[in-house]
Write an enzyme that holds these catalytic residues in place. Structure first.
Site, PDB file in Angstrom:
ATOM      1  N   LYS A  41     -42.122  10.158 -18.466  1.00 14.31           N
ATOM      2  CA  LYS A  41     -42.358  11.592 -18.275  1.00 14.31           C
ATOM      3  C   LYS A  41     -43.781  11.913 -18.747  1.00 14.31           C
ATOM      4  O   LYS A  41     -44.284  11.275 -19.653  1.00 14.31           O
ATOM      5  CB  LYS A  41     -41.380  12.409 -19.133  1.00 14.31           C
ATOM      6  CG  LYS A  41     -39.928  12.079 -18.894  1.00 14.31           C
ATOM      7  CD  LYS A  41     -39.059  12.801 -19.919  1.00 14.31           C
ATOM      8  CE  LYS A  41     -37.604  12.401 -19.810  1.00 14.31           C
ATOM      9  NZ  LYS A  41     -36.791  12.914 -20.922  1.00 14.31           N
ATOM     10  N   ARG A  90     -24.890  15.627 -24.884  1.00 12.35           N
ATOM     11  CA  ARG A  90     -24.696  17.059 -24.722  1.00 12.35           C
ATOM     12  C   ARG A  90     -23.522  17.342 -23.805  1.00 12.35           C
ATOM     13  O   ARG A  90     -22.510  17.860 -24.206  1.00 12.35           O
ATOM     14  CB  ARG A  90     -25.958  17.715 -24.142  1.00 12.35           C
ATOM     15  CG  ARG A  90     -27.001  17.970 -25.172  1.00 12.35           C
ATOM     16  CD  ARG A  90     -28.336  18.196 -24.563  1.00 12.35           C
ATOM     17  NE  ARG A  90     -28.842  16.984 -23.955  1.00 12.35           N
ATOM     18  CZ  ARG A  90     -30.062  16.804 -23.533  1.00 12.35           C
ATOM     19  NH1 ARG A  90     -30.923  17.787 -23.611  1.00 12.35           N
ATOM     20  NH2 ARG A  90     -30.452  15.667 -23.034  1.00 12.35           N
ATOM     21  N   SER A 128     -35.447  20.038 -24.419  1.00 17.50           N
ATOM     22  CA  SER A 128     -36.885  20.298 -24.566  1.00 17.50           C
ATOM     23  C   SER A 128     -37.430  20.931 -23.296  1.00 17.50           C
ATOM     24  O   SER A 128     -38.292  21.812 -23.358  1.00 17.50           O
ATOM     25  CB  SER A 128     -37.630  18.991 -24.860  1.00 17.50           C
ATOM     26  OG  SER A 128     -37.158  18.414 -26.045  1.00 17.50           O
TER      27      SER A 128
HETATM   28  P1  ADP Z   1     -35.151  11.204 -23.802  1.00 21.56           P
HETATM   29  O1  ADP Z   1     -36.338  11.424 -22.902  1.00 21.56           O
HETATM   30  O2  ADP Z   1     -35.090   9.823 -24.368  1.00 21.56           O
HETATM   31  O3  ADP Z   1     -33.837  11.663 -23.265  1.00 21.56           O
HETATM   32  P2  ADP Z   1     -35.062  13.532 -25.490  1.00 21.56           P
HETATM   33  O4  ADP Z   1     -36.074  13.947 -26.506  1.00 21.56           O
HETATM   34  O5  ADP Z   1     -34.847  14.432 -24.328  1.00 21.56           O
HETATM   35  O6  ADP Z   1     -35.532  12.092 -25.062  1.00 21.56           O
HETATM   36  O7  ADP Z   1     -33.667  13.274 -26.183  1.00 21.56           O
HETATM   37  C1  ADP Z   1     -33.525  12.340 -27.207  1.00 21.56           C
HETATM   38  C2  ADP Z   1     -32.065  12.239 -27.585  1.00 21.56           C
HETATM   39  O8  ADP Z   1     -31.634  13.469 -28.113  1.00 21.56           O
HETATM   40  C3  ADP Z   1     -31.127  11.948 -26.413  1.00 21.56           C
HETATM   41  O9  ADP Z   1     -30.074  11.144 -26.888  1.00 21.56           O
HETATM   42  C4  ADP Z   1     -30.614  13.306 -26.049  1.00 21.56           C
HETATM   43  O10 ADP Z   1     -29.336  13.231 -25.415  1.00 21.56           O
HETATM   44  C5  ADP Z   1     -30.510  13.940 -27.409  1.00 21.56           C
HETATM   45  N1  ADP Z   1     -30.570  15.398 -27.350  1.00 21.56           N
HETATM   46  C6  ADP Z   1     -31.498  16.169 -26.756  1.00 21.56           C
HETATM   47  N2  ADP Z   1     -31.207  17.478 -26.879  1.00 21.56           N
HETATM   48  C7  ADP Z   1     -30.040  17.540 -27.561  1.00 21.56           C
HETATM   49  C8  ADP Z   1     -29.175  18.615 -27.989  1.00 21.56           C
HETATM   50  N3  ADP Z   1     -29.452  19.866 -27.698  1.00 21.56           N
HETATM   51  N4  ADP Z   1     -28.062  18.287 -28.680  1.00 21.56           N
HETATM   52  C9  ADP Z   1     -27.777  16.996 -28.929  1.00 21.56           C
HETATM   53  N5  ADP Z   1     -28.509  15.947 -28.547  1.00 21.56           N
HETATM   54  C10 ADP Z   1     -29.640  16.204 -27.873  1.00 21.56           C
END
Ligand code: ADP
Length: 159
Positions: A41, A90, A128
């Site tokens: 990304k 999630r 995010s």
């Molecule tokens: P990636 O690009 O590896 O998915 P993220 O930063 O989006 O990185 O997410 C990292 C981890 O955190 C993943 O396991 C994702 O499912 C988890 N995660 C992201 N947002 C939440 C949330 N709101 N509640 C619980 N887990 C989350």
């Protein structure tokens, strides 16, 4: 010592991530939040900014370290003596990708166990990307991220 890595892009860290970090910190002796440099990304925040923001959020957690990593997560985990990979789940929509990653990582290194922590219901909609979208449109993100992160988002989009 039970060491876990919690990998992700964290672009930027939200309260959903922080909830997972706090709960993992309770379960393991040490948690390494591993910020991925090459996630495919195109991130809004640099790797240094993302590490800084997470470090500030995790100040109260003495057994949490924040690092960045390049290359394969399984290699990073082994280098840091971690036996577990923590991921947040999630919704059902997360499951397919997470299942694929967990099985792939197990194939690459059978010693590593992926542990899923189910999101708190009030953060289960939070990502995010959603936070960035709201911030870019001038919306209030104070319920989703810390004041520090909200300020940095504001500076990226509206300065
Ligand atoms: P990636 O690009 O590896 O998915 P993220 O930063 O989006 O990185 O997410 C990292 C981890 O955190 C993943 O396991 C994702 O499912 C988890 N995660 C992201 N947002 C939440 C949330 N709101 N509640 C619980 N887990 C989350």
């Amino acid at each position: 010592m039970r060491i876990a890595v919690y990998p992700g892009s964290f672009d930027p860290i939200t309260y959903g991530h922080l909830d997972i970090i706090e709960r993992a910190a309770d379960l393991f002796d040490k948690v390494i939040v591993a910020v991925s440099v090459n996630s495919g990304k195109k991130p809004l925040f640099t790797i240094e900014e993302r590490v800084e923001m997470i470090t500030a959020e995790c100040h109260h957690l003495k057994n949490v370290e924040v690092r960045h990593f390049r290359g394969l997560l399984v290699d990073f985990a082994v280098q840091n003596n971690a036996r577990s990979i923590v991921r947040g789940l999630r919704a059902v929509s997360d499951f397919e990708y997470e299942f694929q990653m967990a099985l792939t990582n197990r194939k690459l290194n059978a010693q590593l166990e992926t542990i899923f922590l189910v999101s708190q219901p009030n953060y289960s909609f939070l990502s995010s990307s959603i936070v960035k979208e709201i911030a870019s449109l001038g919306g209030d993100v104070s319920g989703f991220v810390s004041q520090n992160v909200a300020n940095r988002l504001h500076n990226k989009y509206h300065r």
